[in-house]
Design a protein around this motif. Structure first.
Motif, PDB file in Angstrom:
ATOM      1  N   ILE A   1       0.845  -1.197   0.000  1.00 10.45           N
ATOM      2  CA  ILE A   1       0.000   0.000   0.000  1.00 10.45           C
ATOM      3  C   ILE A   1       0.882   1.249   0.000  1.00 10.45           C
ATOM      4  N   ARG A   2       1.967   1.226   0.777  1.00  4.26           N
ATOM      5  CA  ARG A   2       2.896   2.351   0.820  1.00  4.26           C
ATOM      6  C   ARG A   2       3.530   2.583  -0.553  1.00  4.26           C
ATOM      7  N   ASN A   3       3.851   1.510  -1.255  1.00  3.21           N
ATOM      8  CA  ASN A   3       4.442   1.631  -2.598  1.00  3.21           C
ATOM      9  C   ASN A   3       3.467   2.264  -3.574  1.00  3.21           C
ATOM     10  N   LYS A   4       2.174   1.993  -3.407  1.00  3.33           N
ATOM     11  CA  LYS A   4       1.144   2.584  -4.272  1.00  3.33           C
ATOM     12  C   LYS A   4       1.132   4.107  -4.132  1.00  3.33           C
ATOM     13  N   VAL A   5       1.370   4.593  -2.914  1.00  3.30           N
ATOM     14  CA  VAL A   5       1.416   6.039  -2.666  1.00  3.30           C
ATOM     15  C   VAL A   5       2.655   6.658  -3.319  1.00  3.30           C
ATOM     16  N   LEU A   6       3.779   5.947  -3.281  1.00  2.34           N
ATOM     17  CA  LEU A   6       5.054   6.487  -3.759  1.00  2.34           C
ATOM     18  C   LEU A   6       5.278   6.306  -5.257  1.00  2.34           C
ATOM     19  N   GLU A   7       4.393   5.579  -5.950  1.00  5.50           N
ATOM     20  CA  GLU A   7       4.573   5.309  -7.385  1.00  5.50           C
ATOM     21  C   GLU A   7       4.765   6.559  -8.242  1.00  5.50           C
ATOM     22  N   PRO A   8       3.971   7.633  -8.072  1.00  3.36           N
ATOM     23  CA  PRO A   8       4.188   8.818  -8.923  1.00  3.36           C
ATOM     24  C   PRO A   8       5.573   9.442  -8.738  1.00  3.36           C
ATOM     25  N   LEU A   9       6.074   9.476  -7.497  1.00  3.37           N
ATOM     26  CA  LEU A   9       7.400  10.039  -7.248  1.00  3.37           C
ATOM     27  C   LEU A   9       8.484   9.201  -7.906  1.00  3.37           C
ATOM     28  N   GLN A  10       8.315   7.869  -7.865  1.00  2.00           N
ATOM     29  CA  GLN A  10       9.298   6.978  -8.480  1.00  2.00           C
ATOM     30  C   GLN A  10       9.222   7.043 -10.003  1.00  2.00           C
ATOM     31  N   THR A  11       8.030   7.258 -10.552  1.00  2.00           N
ATOM     32  CA  THR A  11       7.862   7.324 -12.002  1.00  2.00           C
ATOM     33  C   THR A  11       8.608   8.513 -12.593  1.00  2.00           C
ATOM     34  N   VAL A  12       8.516   9.677 -11.930  1.00  2.00           N
ATOM     35  CA  VAL A  12       9.191  10.883 -12.452  1.00  2.00           C
ATOM     36  C   VAL A  12      10.543  11.116 -11.773  1.00  2.00           C
ATOM     37  N   GLU A  13      10.964  10.182 -10.898  1.00  2.00           N
ATOM     38  CA  GLU A  13      12.283  10.183 -10.261  1.00  2.00           C
ATOM     39  C   GLU A  13      12.573  11.466  -9.481  1.00  2.00           C
ATOM     40  N   VAL A  14      11.665  11.824  -8.580  1.00  2.00           N
ATOM     41  CA  VAL A  14      11.872  12.999  -7.724  1.00  2.00           C
ATOM     42  C   VAL A  14      11.706  12.651  -6.240  1.00  2.00           C
ATOM     43  N   GLU A  15      12.039  11.401  -5.851  1.00  2.00           N
ATOM     44  CA  GLU A  15      11.962  11.044  -4.434  1.00  2.00           C
ATOM     45  C   GLU A  15      12.943  11.904  -3.646  1.00  2.00           C
ATOM     46  N   ASN A  16      12.614  12.215  -2.416  1.00  2.00           N
ATOM     47  CA  ASN A  16      13.459  12.976  -1.490  1.00  2.00           C
ATOM     48  C   ASN A  16      13.736  14.415  -1.937  1.00  2.00           C
ATOM     49  N   LEU A  17      12.915  14.958  -2.836  1.00  2.00           N
ATOM     50  CA  LEU A  17      13.064  16.361  -3.229  1.00  2.00           C
ATOM     51  C   LEU A  17      11.947  17.233  -2.671  1.00  2.00           C
ATOM     52  N   TYR A  18      10.808  16.626  -2.343  1.00  2.00           N
ATOM     53  CA  TYR A  18       9.642  17.399  -1.911  1.00  2.00           C
ATOM     54  C   TYR A  18       9.061  16.822  -0.626  1.00  2.00           C
ATOM     55  N   ASN A  19       8.574  17.728   0.231  1.00  2.00           N
ATOM     56  CA  ASN A  19       7.826  17.334   1.418  1.00  2.00           C
ATOM     57  C   ASN A  19       6.352  17.247   1.044  1.00  2.00           C
ATOM     58  N   LEU A  20       5.677  16.248   1.583  1.00  2.00           N
ATOM     59  CA  LEU A  20       4.256  16.064   1.311  1.00  2.00           C
ATOM     60  C   LEU A  20       3.478  16.107   2.611  1.00  2.00           C
ATOM     61  N   LYS A  21       2.424  16.917   2.627  1.00  2.00           N
ATOM     62  CA  LYS A  21       1.471  16.928   3.745  1.00  2.00           C
ATOM     63  C   LYS A  21       0.146  16.510   3.141  1.00  2.00           C
ATOM     64  N   ILE A  22      -0.409  15.406   3.631  1.00  2.00           N
ATOM     65  CA  ILE A  22      -1.589  14.816   3.022  1.00  2.00           C
ATOM     66  C   ILE A  22      -2.697  14.706   4.057  1.00  2.00           C
ATOM     67  N   ASN A  23      -3.891  15.170   3.677  1.00  2.00           N
ATOM     68  CA  ASN A  23      -5.100  14.957   4.472  1.00  2.00           C
ATOM     69  C   ASN A  23      -6.001  14.042   3.663  1.00  2.00           C
ATOM     70  N   VAL A  24      -6.419  12.937   4.272  1.00  2.00           N
ATOM     71  CA  VAL A  24      -7.265  11.984   3.558  1.00  2.00           C
ATOM     72  C   VAL A  24      -8.378  11.538   4.480  1.00  2.00           C
ATOM     73  N   LYS A  25      -9.575  11.351   3.898  1.00  2.00           N
ATOM     74  CA  LYS A  25     -10.708  10.898   4.703  1.00  2.00           C
ATOM     75  C   LYS A  25     -11.594   9.999   3.863  1.00  2.00           C
ATOM     76  N   GLY A  26     -12.347   9.148   4.540  1.00  2.00           N
ATOM     77  CA  GLY A  26     -13.308   8.278   3.877  1.00  2.00           C
ATOM     78  C   GLY A  26     -12.689   7.021   3.308  1.00  2.00           C
ATOM     79  N   GLY A  27     -13.504   5.980   3.186  1.00  2.00           N
ATOM     80  CA  GLY A  27     -13.067   4.746   2.550  1.00  2.00           C
ATOM     81  C   GLY A  27     -12.102   3.936   3.389  1.00  2.00           C
ATOM     82  N   GLY A  28     -11.508   2.942   2.751  1.00  3.18           N
ATOM     83  CA  GLY A  28     -10.539   2.072   3.406  1.00  3.18           C
ATOM     84  C   GLY A  28      -9.128   2.434   3.002  1.00  3.18           C
ATOM     85  N   PHE A  29      -8.167   1.629   3.468  1.00  8.10           N
ATOM     86  CA  PHE A  29      -6.773   1.985   3.227  1.00  8.10           C
ATOM     87  C   PHE A  29      -6.384   1.907   1.757  1.00  8.10           C
ATOM     88  N   LYS A  30      -6.952   0.965   0.992  1.00  3.78           N
ATOM     89  CA  LYS A  30      -6.603   0.855  -0.425  1.00  3.78           C
ATOM     90  C   LYS A  30      -7.161   2.050  -1.216  1.00  3.78           C
TER      91      LYS A  30
END
Length: 128
Positions: A42-71
């Motif tokens: 599940i964690r890898n699913k969140v990080l996929e866009p960063l890995q696709t464009v190869e910008v890991e560890n360049l940006y801080n992310l603050k995320i608010n999420v509500k509703g549904g399940g973890f997937k």
């Protein structure tokens, strides 16, 4: 660079993603990513866009999420993060679009119908 925000949706989940320049810190609802999503797939699913464009560890992310399940929440975050990256740099768009990270998956749970035990399941038919 100021803060860039975007919204992602999936099933019953809605995620707001705030992207700023930094060293790669990711917080989801005030918790670290590893604490909020303990499962690696599940964690890898969140990080996929960063890995696709190869910008890991360049940006801080603050995320608010509500509703549904973890997937659903993870896929909503993935969509919101992809949209934020496209706002940041339009050159990321083809790579993210080819992986279908920018398209809304509209599939939701079908409602239960009256006279039936579930949405489509029927009671056993007896002729006699």
């Amino acid at each position: 660079m100021e803060m860039i925000n975007a919204t992602g949706r999936r099933k019953a989940s809605i995620a707001r993603v705030y992207l700023t320049k930094g060293e790669g810190n990711i917080t989801v609802n005030g918790k670290e990513l590893d604490v909020y999503f303990p499962q690696t797939h599940i964690r890898n699913k969140v990080l996929e866009p960063l890995q696709t464009v190869e910008v890991e560890n360049l940006y801080n992310l603050k995320i608010n999420v509500k509703g549904g399940g973890f997937k659903g929440q993870a896929e909503a975050i993935r969509m919101g993060l992809s949209r934020a990256l496209v706002k940041l740099n339009e050159e990321f768009r083809p790579a993210l679009k080819s992986r279908k990270f920018l398209s809304r998956d509209a599939r939701v749970v079908e409602r239960k119908k009256y006279g039936k035990p579930k949405a489509r399941k029927s009671f056993q038919f007896s002729k006699r």
